[in-house]
Every structure is written in structure tokens, then in C-alpha cells.
Design a protein around this motif. Structure first.
Motif, mmCIF file in Angstrom:
data_model
loop_
_atom_site.group_PDB
_atom_site.id
_atom_site.type_symbol
_atom_site.label_atom_id
_atom_site.label_comp_id
_atom_site.label_asym_id
_atom_site.label_seq_id
_atom_site.Cartn_x
_atom_site.Cartn_y
_atom_site.Cartn_z
ATOM 1 N N GLY A 22 -5.009 9.260 -0.038
ATOM 2 C CA GLY A 22 -5.109 9.468 -1.904
ATOM 3 C C GLY A 22 -4.540 8.055 -2.575
ATOM 4 O O GLY A 22 -4.385 6.970 -1.592
ATOM 5 N N ARG A 23 -4.308 7.703 -3.627
ATOM 6 C CA ARG A 23 -3.580 6.163 -3.773
ATOM 7 C C ARG A 23 -1.576 6.745 -3.138
ATOM 8 O O ARG A 23 -1.160 7.347 -4.492
ATOM 9 N N VAL A 24 -2.075 6.489 -2.118
ATOM 10 C CA VAL A 24 -0.539 7.061 -1.899
ATOM 11 C C VAL A 24 0.573 5.507 -1.426
ATOM 12 O O VAL A 24 1.670 5.780 -0.752
ATOM 13 N N GLN A 25 -0.421 4.176 -1.444
ATOM 14 C CA GLN A 25 0.729 3.192 -1.245
ATOM 15 C C GLN A 25 0.479 2.358 -2.123
ATOM 16 O O GLN A 25 0.177 2.311 -3.026
ATOM 17 N N GLY A 26 1.930 1.467 -2.538
ATOM 18 C CA GLY A 26 1.867 -0.164 -3.126
ATOM 19 C C GLY A 26 2.777 1.353 -4.881
ATOM 20 O O GLY A 26 2.679 1.231 -5.888
ATOM 21 N N VAL A 27 3.216 2.864 -4.265
ATOM 22 C CA VAL A 27 3.428 3.432 -5.329
ATOM 23 C C VAL A 27 4.058 3.717 -5.165
ATOM 24 O O VAL A 27 5.455 5.295 -5.692
ATOM 25 N N GLY A 28 5.753 3.876 -4.251
ATOM 26 C CA GLY A 28 6.763 4.175 -3.842
ATOM 27 C C GLY A 28 6.630 5.640 -2.899
ATOM 28 O O GLY A 28 7.699 6.315 -2.980
ATOM 29 N N TYR A 29 5.777 5.933 -2.663
ATOM 30 C CA TYR A 29 5.370 7.644 -1.936
ATOM 31 C C TYR A 29 6.140 7.305 -0.053
ATOM 32 O O TYR A 29 6.089 7.858 0.423
ATOM 33 N N ALA A 72 12.490 24.052 5.813
ATOM 34 C CA ALA A 72 12.785 22.365 5.208
ATOM 35 C C ALA A 72 11.026 21.831 5.406
ATOM 36 O O ALA A 72 11.256 20.927 4.731
ATOM 37 N N VAL A 73 10.834 22.047 6.926
ATOM 38 C CA VAL A 73 9.923 20.865 6.795
ATOM 39 C C VAL A 73 8.222 21.771 6.321
ATOM 40 O O VAL A 73 8.304 20.697 5.454
ATOM 41 N N THR A 74 8.327 23.298 6.245
ATOM 42 C CA THR A 74 7.243 23.265 5.528
ATOM 43 C C THR A 74 7.090 23.053 3.663
ATOM 44 O O THR A 74 6.152 22.445 3.065
ATOM 45 N N ALA A 75 9.163 23.224 2.703
ATOM 46 C CA ALA A 75 8.527 22.448 1.559
ATOM 47 C C ALA A 75 8.841 20.654 2.240
ATOM 48 O O ALA A 75 8.504 20.729 0.742
ATOM 49 N N VAL A 76 9.088 19.991 2.752
ATOM 50 C CA VAL A 76 8.966 18.589 2.750
ATOM 51 C C VAL A 76 8.127 18.217 2.608
ATOM 52 O O VAL A 76 6.578 17.593 1.632
ATOM 53 N N ILE A 77 6.648 18.952 3.695
ATOM 54 C CA ILE A 77 5.424 19.139 3.223
ATOM 55 C C ILE A 77 4.680 19.343 1.887
ATOM 56 O O ILE A 77 4.057 18.376 1.669
ATOM 57 N N ALA A 78 5.014 20.064 1.602
ATOM 58 C CA ALA A 78 4.238 20.808 0.626
ATOM 59 C C ALA A 78 5.009 19.416 -1.156
ATOM 60 O O ALA A 78 4.734 19.732 -1.935
ATOM 61 N N ALA A 79 6.261 19.283 -0.826
ATOM 62 C CA ALA A 79 6.762 18.233 -1.844
ATOM 63 C C ALA A 79 5.669 16.614 -1.439
ATOM 64 O O ALA A 79 5.294 16.229 -2.260
ATOM 65 N N CYS A 80 5.205 16.158 -0.346
ATOM 66 C CA CYS A 80 4.010 15.533 0.242
ATOM 67 C C CYS A 80 2.656 15.602 -0.418
ATOM 68 O O CYS A 80 1.734 14.734 -1.289
ATOM 69 N N ARG A 81 2.588 16.781 -0.511
ATOM 70 C CA ARG A 81 1.821 16.919 -1.640
ATOM 71 C C ARG A 81 1.130 17.322 -3.128
ATOM 72 O O ARG A 81 -0.110 16.519 -3.638
ATOM 73 N N SER A 139 5.158 10.691 -9.523
ATOM 74 C CA SER A 139 4.323 10.198 -10.465
ATOM 75 C C SER A 139 3.263 9.573 -10.256
ATOM 76 O O SER A 139 1.993 9.850 -11.249
ATOM 77 N N SER A 140 3.379 9.041 -10.307
ATOM 78 C CA SER A 140 2.355 7.751 -10.065
ATOM 79 C C SER A 140 1.207 7.798 -8.704
ATOM 80 O O SER A 140 0.719 6.445 -8.385
ATOM 81 N N ALA A 141 1.675 8.360 -7.677
ATOM 82 C CA ALA A 141 0.425 9.002 -7.126
ATOM 83 C C ALA A 141 -0.503 9.562 -7.369
ATOM 84 O O ALA A 141 -0.393 10.581 -8.386
ATOM 85 N N ARG A 142 -1.218 9.260 -5.874
ATOM 86 C CA ARG A 142 -2.490 10.222 -6.369
ATOM 87 C C ARG A 142 -2.825 11.317 -4.452
ATOM 88 O O ARG A 142 -3.916 9.909 -4.258
#
Length: 99
Positions: free
Chosen positions: A12-19, A54-63, A67-70
């Protein structure tokens, strides 16, 4: 819960947005091991290792991402312990150079 190792690719738009900084913070706050890096194809790749919840939770956060990412897609695959060797020496979680 048992330990888990997951290899994740985010598109998605995941570079240049602090991802990567977002992922680094999310992983470190959950005391996970692993790494995150940009890929030249515009995606972000990460490896997370630690307690399954914890791994499941961080993957959910990755989804969601910052705020600036898509986030258009998250591919979640099994990882392996050898993949942890990509981290910087002495670090639990690393932000790696783009490949």
C-alpha cells in the motif's frame, strides 16, 4: 502462549509515511524480536518473534499502520529462527536497510 515467528509483507502507501518507525515502536513495546525494512518494490517487510498473542497484536497493528499510511494488503507467513539472524548484532529488534 507458545512462541511464534511470523514473516509479514505489507503493501500500500507504506513508504515515506513513518511506517517502519511505527512497526519498530509497536514491536519494541511488545518486547518482540525481529526486524523491519523497506523493499524496492514499495512494500515493507517484517519479521516478528515472541509470544503468540503479542505477535498477533503487532500484526493487527500493521494492518492499520500510522495515520498517514494506506495499507492495502498484509501477507502473513510462517517465519523461521534463521531469519532472526538478519538483525543488527546485539539488538532485539532492528530497522534494516532497504533491499
Amino acid at each position: 502462549m507458545s512462541d511464534a515467528i511470523r514473516h509479514v509483507t505489507i503493501r500500500g502507501r507504506v513508504q515515506g509515511v513513518g511506517y517502519r518507525a511505527f512497526v519498530d515502536h509497536a514491536a519494541r513495546s511488545r518486547d518482540l524480536e525481529g526486524w523491519v525494512r523497506n523493499r524496492r518494490d514499495g512494500s515493507v517487510e517484517a519479521l516478528f518473534a515472541g509470544p503468540a498473542a503479542a505477535v498477533t497484536a503487532v500484526i493487527a497493528a500493521c494492518r492499520r499502520g500510522p495515520s498517514s499510511a494506506r495499507v492495502d494488503a498484509v501477507q502473513d507467513d510462517a517465519g523461521n529462527p534463521d531469519m532472526l539472524n538478519l538483525r543488527e548484532a546485539g539488538e532485539r529488534f532492528s530497522v534494516l536497510p532497504t533491499i
